[in-house]
Design a protein around this motif. Structure first.
Motif, PDB file in Angstrom:
ATOM      1  N   ALA A 132       0.836  -1.207   0.000  1.00  0.00           N
ATOM      2  CA  ALA A 132       0.000   0.000   0.000  1.00  0.00           C
ATOM      3  C   ALA A 132       0.873   1.260   0.000  1.00  0.00           C
ATOM      4  CB  ALA A 132      -0.942  -0.001   1.194  1.00  0.00           C
ATOM      5  N   VAL A 133       1.903   1.282   0.844  1.00  0.00           N
ATOM      6  CA  VAL A 133       2.788   2.455   0.905  1.00  0.00           C
ATOM      7  C   VAL A 133       3.515   2.638  -0.426  1.00  0.00           C
ATOM      8  CG1 VAL A 133       4.878   3.364   2.003  1.00  0.00           C
ATOM      9  CG2 VAL A 133       3.033   2.434   3.409  1.00  0.00           C
ATOM     10  N   PHE A 134       4.049   1.553  -0.978  1.00  0.00           N
ATOM     11  CA  PHE A 134       4.742   1.655  -2.259  1.00  0.00           C
ATOM     12  C   PHE A 134       3.801   2.144  -3.352  1.00  0.00           C
ATOM     13  CE2 PHE A 134       6.032  -0.091  -6.345  1.00  0.00           C
ATOM     14  CZ  PHE A 134       7.297   0.474  -6.462  1.00  0.00           C
ATOM     15  N   SER A 135       2.564   1.665  -3.352  1.00  0.00           N
ATOM     16  CA  SER A 135       1.593   2.091  -4.365  1.00  0.00           C
ATOM     17  C   SER A 135       1.302   3.580  -4.266  1.00  0.00           C
ATOM     18  CB  SER A 135       0.296   1.306  -4.218  1.00  0.00           C
ATOM     19  OG  SER A 135       0.515  -0.056  -4.461  1.00  0.00           O
ATOM     20  N   LEU A 174       2.137   8.999  -6.394  1.00  0.00           N
ATOM     21  CA  LEU A 174       2.536  10.402  -6.225  1.00  0.00           C
ATOM     22  C   LEU A 174       3.698  10.766  -7.145  1.00  0.00           C
ATOM     23  CD1 LEU A 174       2.245  10.780  -2.351  1.00  0.00           C
ATOM     24  CD2 LEU A 174       0.763  11.801  -4.094  1.00  0.00           C
ATOM     25  N   ALA A 175       4.646   9.856  -7.308  1.00  0.00           N
ATOM     26  CA  ALA A 175       5.765  10.113  -8.215  1.00  0.00           C
ATOM     27  C   ALA A 175       5.271  10.239  -9.660  1.00  0.00           C
ATOM     28  CB  ALA A 175       6.802   8.996  -8.103  1.00  0.00           C
ATOM     29  N   THR A 176       4.368   9.359 -10.054  1.00  0.00           N
ATOM     30  CA  THR A 176       3.807   9.426 -11.407  1.00  0.00           C
ATOM     31  C   THR A 176       3.047  10.726 -11.609  1.00  0.00           C
ATOM     32  OG1 THR A 176       3.616   7.024 -11.443  1.00  0.00           O
ATOM     33  CG2 THR A 176       2.316   8.235 -13.056  1.00  0.00           C
ATOM     34  N   ASP A 214       3.990  13.704 -14.265  1.00  0.00           N
ATOM     35  CA  ASP A 214       2.952  14.139 -15.202  1.00  0.00           C
ATOM     36  C   ASP A 214       2.750  15.647 -15.123  1.00  0.00           C
ATOM     37  OD1 ASP A 214       0.756  13.709 -17.084  1.00  0.00           O
ATOM     38  OD2 ASP A 214      -0.529  14.214 -15.379  1.00  0.00           O
ATOM     39  N   GLU A 215       2.685  16.181 -13.912  1.00  0.00           N
ATOM     40  CA  GLU A 215       2.512  17.627 -13.745  1.00  0.00           C
ATOM     41  C   GLU A 215       3.710  18.394 -14.301  1.00  0.00           C
ATOM     42  OE1 GLU A 215      -0.040  19.599 -12.547  1.00  0.00           O
ATOM     43  OE2 GLU A 215      -1.188  17.747 -12.717  1.00  0.00           O
ATOM     44  N   ALA A 216       4.912  17.893 -14.033  1.00  0.00           N
ATOM     45  CA  ALA A 216       6.119  18.566 -14.540  1.00  0.00           C
ATOM     46  C   ALA A 216       6.140  18.555 -16.068  1.00  0.00           C
ATOM     47  CB  ALA A 216       7.363  17.888 -13.986  1.00  0.00           C
ATOM     48  N   CYS A 217       5.823  17.425 -16.664  1.00  0.00           N
ATOM     49  CA  CYS A 217       5.799  17.351 -18.131  1.00  0.00           C
ATOM     50  C   CYS A 217       4.726  18.256 -18.711  1.00  0.00           C
ATOM     51  CB  CYS A 217       5.579  15.912 -18.581  1.00  0.00           C
ATOM     52  SG  CYS A 217       7.001  14.840 -18.321  1.00  0.00           S
ATOM     53  N   ALA A 218       3.568  18.325 -18.063  1.00  0.00           N
ATOM     54  CA  ALA A 218       2.493  19.192 -18.550  1.00  0.00           C
ATOM     55  C   ALA A 218       2.934  20.653 -18.520  1.00  0.00           C
ATOM     56  CB  ALA A 218       1.239  18.993 -17.706  1.00  0.00           C
ATOM     57  N   LYS A 219       3.639  21.062 -17.466  1.00  0.00           N
ATOM     58  CA  LYS A 219       4.107  22.448 -17.379  1.00  0.00           C
ATOM     59  C   LYS A 219       5.177  22.742 -18.425  1.00  0.00           C
ATOM     60  CE  LYS A 219       2.740  23.286 -12.696  1.00  0.00           C
ATOM     61  NZ  LYS A 219       3.043  23.778 -11.396  1.00  0.00           N
ATOM     62  N   VAL A 220       6.064  21.784 -18.646  1.00  0.00           N
ATOM     63  CA  VAL A 220       7.104  21.973 -19.664  1.00  0.00           C
ATOM     64  C   VAL A 220       6.470  22.101 -21.042  1.00  0.00           C
ATOM     65  CG1 VAL A 220       9.006  20.818 -20.856  1.00  0.00           C
ATOM     66  CG2 VAL A 220       8.960  20.889 -18.359  1.00  0.00           C
TER      67      VAL A 220
END
Length: 65
Positions: free
Chosen positions: A35-38, A43-45, A49-55
């Motif tokens: 559960a913690v790893f998931s 959150l990492a994904t 995704d947010e960083a790529c969208a901003k770029v």
């Protein structure tokens, strides 16, 4: 049809006799780890995704004055 019934019967018998099942405490521990790893992976994904969208948004703003 007899082969299918025989296969299922043998599979259940093998699960009862030959499989070593983990203790309940071990199952709980591994469930928490999964559960913690998931959550961390999600959150990492999301962050990537947010960083790529901003770029990409910045790139298109740069192209269109």
């Amino acid at each position: 049809m007899t082969k299918i019934v025989n296969y299922i019967s043998e599979a259940f018998e093998e699960l009862k006799t030959n499989v070593t099942w983990p203790e309940w405490a071990e199952v709980q521990k591994f469930t928490i780890v999964v559960a913690v790893f998931s959550i961390v992976f999600a959150l990492a994904t999301w962050g990537v995704d947010e960083a790529c969208a901003k770029v990409i948004a910045g790139f298109f703003k740069w192209l269109k004055p």
